[in-house]
Design a protein around this motif. Sequence first.
Motif, PDB file in Angstrom:
ATOM      1  N   THR A 194      24.827  -1.140 -48.830  1.00  0.00           N
ATOM      2  CA  THR A 194      24.930  -1.575 -47.441  1.00  0.00           C
ATOM      3  C   THR A 194      24.146  -0.650 -46.516  1.00  0.00           C
ATOM      4  O   THR A 194      23.364  -1.091 -45.672  1.00  0.00           O
ATOM      5  CB  THR A 194      26.417  -1.595 -47.000  1.00  0.00           C
ATOM      6  OG1 THR A 194      27.174  -2.250 -48.009  1.00  0.00           O
ATOM      7  CG2 THR A 194      26.595  -2.299 -45.679  1.00  0.00           C
ATOM      8  N   VAL A 195      24.376   0.682 -46.705  1.00  0.00           N
ATOM      9  CA  VAL A 195      23.722   1.650 -45.826  1.00  0.00           C
ATOM     10  C   VAL A 195      22.208   1.606 -46.034  1.00  0.00           C
ATOM     11  O   VAL A 195      21.429   1.542 -45.072  1.00  0.00           O
ATOM     12  CB  VAL A 195      24.270   3.081 -46.094  1.00  0.00           C
ATOM     13  CG1 VAL A 195      23.504   4.104 -45.283  1.00  0.00           C
ATOM     14  CG2 VAL A 195      25.749   3.140 -45.767  1.00  0.00           C
ATOM     15  N   VAL A 196      21.797   1.633 -47.306  1.00  0.00           N
ATOM     16  CA  VAL A 196      20.361   1.693 -47.595  1.00  0.00           C
ATOM     17  C   VAL A 196      19.641   0.467 -47.041  1.00  0.00           C
ATOM     18  O   VAL A 196      18.598   0.579 -46.399  1.00  0.00           O
ATOM     19  CB  VAL A 196      20.121   1.823 -49.120  1.00  0.00           C
ATOM     20  CG1 VAL A 196      18.640   1.612 -49.450  1.00  0.00           C
ATOM     21  CG2 VAL A 196      20.564   3.187 -49.596  1.00  0.00           C
ATOM     22  N   THR A 197      20.226  -0.706 -47.220  1.00  0.00           N
ATOM     23  CA  THR A 197      19.540  -1.914 -46.731  1.00  0.00           C
ATOM     24  C   THR A 197      19.555  -1.980 -45.214  1.00  0.00           C
ATOM     25  O   THR A 197      18.603  -2.475 -44.599  1.00  0.00           O
ATOM     26  CB  THR A 197      20.186  -3.189 -47.291  1.00  0.00           C
ATOM     27  OG1 THR A 197      21.597  -3.090 -47.134  1.00  0.00           O
ATOM     28  CG2 THR A 197      19.835  -3.396 -48.743  1.00  0.00           C
TER      29      THR A 197
ATOM     30  N   VAL B 261      38.284   0.786 -66.762  1.00  0.00           N
ATOM     31  CA  VAL B 261      38.588  -0.028 -65.580  1.00  0.00           C
ATOM     32  C   VAL B 261      38.386   0.798 -64.313  1.00  0.00           C
ATOM     33  O   VAL B 261      37.692   0.395 -63.378  1.00  0.00           O
ATOM     34  CB  VAL B 261      40.040  -0.566 -65.654  1.00  0.00           C
ATOM     35  CG1 VAL B 261      40.400  -1.279 -64.357  1.00  0.00           C
ATOM     36  CG2 VAL B 261      40.194  -1.487 -66.849  1.00  0.00           C
ATOM     37  N   ALA B 262      38.954   2.023 -64.300  1.00  0.00           N
ATOM     38  CA  ALA B 262      38.854   2.888 -63.123  1.00  0.00           C
ATOM     39  C   ALA B 262      37.385   3.184 -62.819  1.00  0.00           C
ATOM     40  O   ALA B 262      36.942   3.116 -61.661  1.00  0.00           O
ATOM     41  CB  ALA B 262      39.629   4.181 -63.357  1.00  0.00           C
ATOM     42  N   ALA B 263      36.606   3.487 -63.864  1.00  0.00           N
ATOM     43  CA  ALA B 263      35.211   3.832 -63.660  1.00  0.00           C
ATOM     44  C   ALA B 263      34.450   2.664 -63.055  1.00  0.00           C
ATOM     45  O   ALA B 263      33.645   2.834 -62.133  1.00  0.00           O
ATOM     46  CB  ALA B 263      34.574   4.246 -64.985  1.00  0.00           C
ATOM     47  N   ILE B 264      34.731   1.440 -63.542  1.00  0.00           N
ATOM     48  CA  ILE B 264      34.017   0.270 -63.038  1.00  0.00           C
ATOM     49  C   ILE B 264      34.371   0.000 -61.579  1.00  0.00           C
ATOM     50  O   ILE B 264      33.497  -0.222 -60.738  1.00  0.00           O
ATOM     51  CB  ILE B 264      34.329  -0.966 -63.918  1.00  0.00           C
ATOM     52  CG1 ILE B 264      33.646  -0.784 -65.285  1.00  0.00           C
ATOM     53  CG2 ILE B 264      33.856  -2.254 -63.244  1.00  0.00           C
ATOM     54  CD1 ILE B 264      34.115  -1.754 -66.342  1.00  0.00           C
TER      55      ILE B 264
ATOM     56  N   ILE C  58      32.575   0.158 -55.928  1.00  0.00           N
ATOM     57  CA  ILE C  58      32.776   0.456 -54.506  1.00  0.00           C
ATOM     58  C   ILE C  58      31.657   1.376 -54.005  1.00  0.00           C
ATOM     59  O   ILE C  58      31.036   1.127 -52.960  1.00  0.00           O
ATOM     60  CB  ILE C  58      34.159   1.116 -54.274  1.00  0.00           C
ATOM     61  CG1 ILE C  58      35.266   0.101 -54.597  1.00  0.00           C
ATOM     62  CG2 ILE C  58      34.282   1.597 -52.841  1.00  0.00           C
ATOM     63  CD1 ILE C  58      36.656   0.692 -54.542  1.00  0.00           C
ATOM     64  N   ALA C  59      31.358   2.425 -54.773  1.00  0.00           N
ATOM     65  CA  ALA C  59      30.321   3.372 -54.365  1.00  0.00           C
ATOM     66  C   ALA C  59      28.973   2.666 -54.247  1.00  0.00           C
ATOM     67  O   ALA C  59      28.235   2.862 -53.268  1.00  0.00           O
ATOM     68  CB  ALA C  59      30.234   4.513 -55.380  1.00  0.00           C
ATOM     69  N   ALA C  60      28.653   1.813 -55.221  1.00  0.00           N
ATOM     70  CA  ALA C  60      27.374   1.112 -55.201  1.00  0.00           C
ATOM     71  C   ALA C  60      27.275   0.199 -53.983  1.00  0.00           C
ATOM     72  O   ALA C  60      26.234   0.126 -53.333  1.00  0.00           O
ATOM     73  CB  ALA C  60      27.209   0.300 -56.485  1.00  0.00           C
TER      74      ALA C  60
END
Lengths: 330, 250
Positions: A39-42, A24-27, A32-34
Motif C-alpha cells: 500500500t505504502v510503496v504504491t 499458519v502464524a507465519a503466513i 499483513i506485512a506485505a
Amino acid sequence: MANAVGLRPEAIKAVPVRHPGRWVAAIVVGAIAAYILYTVVTAIQKDHTAQGSGWAAVGHYLFNTLIFRGILVTLELTVLAMAIGIVLGVILAVMRLSPNPVMSWVSWLYIWFFRGTPVLVQIFFWFNLNLVLKSIDIGIPFTSFWLHANTNTLIPPFMAALLGLGFNEAAYMAEIVRAGIISVEHGQTEAAQALGMNRGLVMRRIVLPQAMRVIIPPTGNETISMLKTTSLAFTASVTELFTRQQQIATATYDVLELLIVASIWYLVMTSILTVGQYYVERHFGRGSLRGMPLTPFQRFRGMLFTFHAAPPTSPESVPAGPPIRGRERT
Amino acid sequence: MVKAEAVHKSFGRLEVLRGIDLEVSPKEVMCMIGPSGSGKSTFLRCINHLEKIDAGRLSVDGELVGYQQRGDRLYELRDAEVCRKRSEIGMVFQHFNLFPHMTALDNLIEAPIRVKKESRAVAAERGRKLLERVGLGEKVDAYPRQLSGGQQQRVAIARALAMEPKLMLFDEPTSALDPELVGEVLDVMRGLAEDGMTMVVVTHEMGFAREVSDSLVFMDGGVIVEAGNPRDVLSNPQQERTRAFLSKVL
C-alpha cells in the motif's frame, strides 16, 4: 552392557514433530506485512511530483547538496554532544562516588535537574537565554580582570542545541558510568591499593577499563539515540538533516518523499554506528571470555566452508584465537 | 619486621580486634590460625593499612602504619606516603583478585611501571623470570580467566613479588581452591620461605603451618589465645579453646 571406548551407537534418526501452527502464524503475519508495504510503496509510486513518481523524487533528493550539508551538521552535533556528555558524565559519576559530600550532592542535583526536564525545554532555554541574560561576565572579584561576552554571540543557535543536548546527555552518561564503576568488584581496588597504586591510578588503570564492559553497550545506545535526537535542533533553527529536508519540502511540497530521504540517511548512520559499537564492545571484552567471539564476517567465512548449517557459536565454545576452519564432516 | 602492641579495631559496635600483641622478626614465617571471624584477616589487612586501627601501635620495619609520630603527636600520613609503604608490602588474597583485563605478564608489570616508574623492559624481564619461578613461564600471555585457580593464585603471588617487597602477607591463599590445586600454591610459598622472605600467613592448612612456619598464632574472638612454636602448639596446646579448635580441624 557398556560399550567399549570408540564404539558409538548409531545416531538417532526420528521423524521430527510437525508445527502446523507456526506455518499458519507465519503466513498471516507475512501477508499483513506485505499488504502494508504494498500500500505504502504504491501510494508513493503515483506520479505526483516534478520528477514523476514519488520514488523518482526520493532518488532525486537523496544526494541533494543541502541534504548532505544537513547530514554533516547532524554528525557534528552528535559527536560534539556525545563528547560533552561522556566527559561531563565521567566527571559527574566520579563526583557522585566521591567521599566529599558537597561533590556528591552537586552531582546528584545536576542529574536530578537535567534528567528530570525535557531536552526540548533545555534547548529552548539556551536558545532564549539572551532574553534575560544579556551578557556573561567571568573574572576575579575585587580586581579589574573581567571577561565580558554577549550571550547572543556566545550562544548562537548551534551552540544552544549543543549545550541542550550535551548537558542533558551528561546526566544520563553519569548514571551509566556510575553503574559501570560500581559493577567492578571491590577486591580489584584492594589488590591495586595493596600494590601501592594511588586513587587516580586505581580508577584509570584498573576500575574504568573493567567498567567499560558495562559502560559501552548503553553508551552505544545513547549515541544512536543522540543521532536521532539532534533533529530537535530544528527548533533552534540549526540547519541539520531534519531542518534541511523540511526546508526543501516547504518549497516543493514533496513532504513525504523528503521524510523518506531523511529516514534513509538516519538509518544508514545508525547502522554504521551499530557495527562500530559491536567492534568497540569486542575490544573491551578481552579477557572476559575464554576466547574472542567471532566477528560476523568470520562467522560468515566459517559457514562457507561448512557442510551443515552451523549452530550459533556460543562464545565459550570457541577456543582462544583459533584459525578459522570448516567443521569436519561426520 | 612487624610489631603490634595492643592493637584494637572495631567495625561500628563490633569489636574485631581486642588487643593484639605480636612481633615478627625478619625472615620469619608466621602462620595465623583460628575460626572464621576471629579477626586474623582483619589484622593482616591492618598491616598494610587497608583497614585503620582504632587503638594501639602497629609498626612495620620500625615505622608506624598509617601515622607518623613527631614529638608526642600523631599525624595521619598523606595518601602518597601510604601508597609508598604499601608498595613495599606484598599481599595475596583469598580470591586472587588478578586484573582480568590484563594478561599474566601485564598483571605483574603494571605496578612496577606505574608505581615504581620502572621501564617496561626491566619490569617485563623480571616479570618473565617470576612467572618462570612460579612454574608459569608458558602462561605469560594468558588472561586470568584462561587459568585454573591454582595458576591464578601463583600469578597473584608473582605479581606481589614483582614489587620486590620486604614482607609478604597471605590472606587464606588456598581457601578458594579445589583440593587438588592447593599443593602447587603451597609449594610456591614453601619456596619463598626457604629463600628467606618474611611472611605472615593466615591459613587453614595445618600441615603447611607445622612444616614451614617458624611461629604459630591461634586467634579467637579478637585476641591471641596461644602462640609459639608450631609443633608445640599443634601437638600440645595449652589452652582449652585451642584444643577445641584443633580437635575440629585436624
